[in-house]
Design a protein around this motif. Structure first.
Motif, short mmCIF file in Angstrom:
data_model
loop_
_atom_site.label_atom_id
_atom_site.label_comp_id
_atom_site.label_asym_id
_atom_site.label_seq_id
_atom_site.Cartn_x
_atom_site.Cartn_y
_atom_site.Cartn_z
N PRO A 1 -0.68 18.59 -38.69
CA PRO A 1 -0.32 19.47 -37.51
C PRO A 1 -1.38 19.47 -36.37
O PRO A 1 -0.91 19.97 -35.22
N THR A 2 -2.67 19.25 -36.66
CA THR A 2 -3.69 19.02 -35.79
C THR A 2 -4.35 17.92 -35.65
O THR A 2 -4.37 17.11 -36.61
N GLU A 3 -5.35 17.73 -34.76
CA GLU A 3 -6.15 16.78 -34.62
C GLU A 3 -7.08 16.80 -35.82
O GLU A 3 -7.61 17.81 -36.22
N PRO A 4 -7.28 15.70 -36.26
CA PRO A 4 -8.45 15.56 -37.42
C PRO A 4 -9.89 15.92 -37.17
O PRO A 4 -10.24 15.85 -36.01
N ARG A 5 -10.45 16.77 -38.21
CA ARG A 5 -11.99 16.78 -37.83
C ARG A 5 -12.58 15.45 -37.99
O ARG A 5 -12.41 14.71 -38.52
N LEU A 6 -13.79 15.31 -37.01
CA LEU A 6 -14.44 14.30 -37.00
C LEU A 6 -15.80 14.09 -37.74
O LEU A 6 -16.29 15.09 -38.08
N ASP A 7 -16.16 12.97 -38.25
CA ASP A 7 -17.52 13.09 -38.81
C ASP A 7 -18.27 12.51 -37.49
O ASP A 7 -18.56 11.56 -36.94
N LEU A 8 -19.07 13.68 -37.06
CA LEU A 8 -19.72 13.51 -35.77
C LEU A 8 -21.08 12.65 -35.95
O LEU A 8 -21.21 11.82 -35.07
N GLN A 9 -21.63 12.24 -37.01
CA GLN A 9 -22.64 11.38 -37.25
C GLN A 9 -22.12 10.09 -37.22
O GLN A 9 -22.72 9.15 -36.37
N ALA A 10 -21.33 9.84 -37.60
CA ALA A 10 -20.66 8.37 -37.60
C ALA A 10 -20.08 8.03 -36.51
O ALA A 10 -19.85 6.98 -36.10
N THR A 11 -19.25 9.07 -35.62
CA THR A 11 -18.92 8.93 -34.41
C THR A 11 -19.89 8.49 -33.30
O THR A 11 -19.96 7.74 -32.66
N ARG A 12 -21.22 9.40 -33.53
CA ARG A 12 -22.15 8.95 -32.88
C ARG A 12 -22.71 7.55 -32.79
O ARG A 12 -22.93 6.76 -31.97
N LEU A 13 -22.75 7.01 -34.24
CA LEU A 13 -23.39 5.99 -34.38
C LEU A 13 -22.51 4.54 -34.08
O LEU A 13 -22.95 3.66 -33.64
N ALA A 14 -21.30 4.97 -34.29
CA ALA A 14 -20.21 4.05 -33.94
C ALA A 14 -19.74 3.90 -32.56
O ALA A 14 -19.25 2.90 -32.04
N GLY A 15 -19.92 4.99 -31.67
CA GLY A 15 -19.84 4.97 -30.29
C GLY A 15 -18.19 5.49 -30.16
O GLY A 15 -17.80 5.11 -28.87
N GLU A 16 -17.58 5.55 -31.05
CA GLU A 16 -15.98 6.10 -30.79
C GLU A 16 -15.70 6.93 -31.99
O GLU A 16 -16.41 7.10 -32.82
#
Length: 472
Positions: A173-188
């Protein structure tokens, strides 16, 4: 339609689809196209790929992929989610970001591997699902990847109708929580996958047998009934209660299946796993179309409340092609974002200190991605083929994914160095399946998914022949 070397490219409802020679392609109701392997003998799973699409309705890729995982966990039988990774896909106007998910589940009598690609192209959400069994991976997996690579989507194609939005609102029902560290390292954006490991702990098989009882069963590898002097210990009653021996100490049907992998053994494996709290061993024998797996408690077990004696082993008798999943379950395979970085080289002392304690001091040279690995809980595991001594070793670093573990060629003045190299969860699964398959079939080991391990012939083909032929 165009043809080349037994392969055709066919256009259906705004898609250009690769069809290998002899494969069947059909449009199905409900925005669906299916491509199926030529008919196979009864009792054999027929590999296939199904393409579905629906209106995007503003759904994000991360939410769409999360809903797909949640639905699979709710509906699939005996499922193990192996991998969830970024994957480039073709859109009407060029490449778009997508996801590939890999899982294993039980479908009727077959343990089935599934590769599922998800992406958003123009105003459509798209899903391509390839299905095959573990013993068909060598012939099928690369073919399906090529079919995805060659899949083309035309602009303005048929969008169709669907209830995807209402289903999405129910499951995610909502947007998923992000893995902030993996997001930063991957750039997306990278979804937080940690919940998946917690949602699929290892569940110990119901059958427990003490080691003396197992040794007594192993003595029946070449006969069907216990000798007179073997019937005096308490192990006889244990095996009779387990349904493996009759009242006269002869093998039951279940008992015959139990010893079948020893009577006509094709391969045998030992798997060890260890973390800071201890270690465990699993052994597997494959033969006669069956696999027998005995194991100490997994490092990834759910709390069951069951009392297991120090000499007790959990026992499973499975189809031979279900053994890879049994090992993956015991080893706690689960999706994780693997971030590429230079291999980490450690001395033996540094590695052993880190295995003993998560608080061990990290080398100063580690970059952010490697530090992410260092800070996670580690489980070291190794699989050995007992007849040849062939082996692979990995470290499961939790949210940071898997790392291949191996020795480093000695440098001047240095000895005993070890290397940890990031490897995707999907590639670790491929390595496990291909390693077992090569041992059972007696074929050369070929692992194109594993960096530095590609022994294909000069013509580029797999040793088994044409990559799309699952059966000769």
């Amino acid at each position: 339609m165009t043809n080349a070397a037994g392969i055709s490219y066919e256009r259906l409802r705004g898609f250009r689809v690769l069809r290998p020679g002899g494969w069947e392609l059909a449009e199905c109701p409900g925005n669906m196209i299916a491509v199926a392997h030529p008919p196979v003998p009864s009792g054999i799973f027929r590999p296939n790929m199904v393409l579905r699409w629906a209106p995007a309705n503003g759904i994000s890729l991360t939410r769409y992929a999360t809903a797909a995982l949640a639905s699979t966990m709710q509906t699939a039988q005996q499922v193990r989610i192996i991998a969830h990774e970024a994957w480039p896909m073709n859109g009407p106007e060029g490449p778009v970001s997508g996801r590939r998910q890999r899982f294993v589940h039980q479908m009727d009598q077959h343990p089935v591997c599934v590769d599922r690609w998800l992406w958003i192209a123009g105003n459509r959400i798209c899903e391509a699902t390839a299905s095959y069994t573990a013993d068909q991976l060598v012939g099928m997996k690369l073919l399906f990847e090529q079919m995805i690579k060659d899949l083309k989507i035309e602009a303005g194609g048929d969008v169709g109708e669907s209830q995807e939005r209402s289903l999405m609102d129910t499951i995610a029902p909502t947007e998923p929580r992000l893995d902030l560290q993996a997001t930063r390292l991957a750039g997306e954006d990278r979804e937080d996958l940690a919940v998946l490991a917690a949602a699929q702990p290892y569940r110990e098989p119901p059958l427990l047998l003490p080691i003396p009882a197992l040794e007594l069963m192993d003595s029946l590898a070449e006969r069907n009934r216990l000798g007179r002097f073997q019937r005096k210990g308490p192990e006889l009653a244990v095996l009779q209660n387990a349904g493996l021996l009759d009242a006269d100490s002869s093998l039951t049907q279940a008992g015959t299946g139990f010893v079948a992998p020893l009577r006509s053994s094709d391969a045998a494996f030992s798997v060890t796993a260890a973390d800071a709290q201890g270690g465990a061993i699993l052994q597997a024998w494959i033969g006669g179309g069956l696999g027998r797996v005995t194991a100490e408690p997994s490092r990834f077990s759910a709390s069951s409340g069951r009392v297991q004696g120090p000499d007790d082993l959990a026992v499973q008798v499975l189809q031979a092609n279900a053994v890879p999943q049994a090992i993956a379950d015991w080893l706690g395979f689960s999706p994780a974002w693997s971030i590429a970085h230079e291999p980490v080289v450690l001395t033996t002392d540094q590695y052993e200190a880190r295995m003993k304690s998560q608080e061990a001091e990290a080398p100063e040279s580690l970059g952010e991605a490697a530090k992410r690995m260092w800070e996670q809980p580690w489980t070291e595991w190794e699989i050995v083929e007992e007849w040849t001594g062939g082996w692979f070793a990995f470290v499961n670093a939790g949210r940071a994914g898997h790392y291949r573990l191996g020795p480093v060629d000695e440098r001047p003045g240095e000895a005993g160095l070890l290397m940890l190299e990031p490897v995707s969860s999907a590639a670790v699964w491929d390595t496990l399946v291909r390693f077992i398959h090569a041992a059972v079939e007696g074929t050369p080991l070929w692992i194109p998914e594993l960096p530095g391990f590609d022994d294909r012939p000069a013509d580029g083909r797999a040793p088994e022949g044409k990559v799309w032929e699952a059966y000769g």
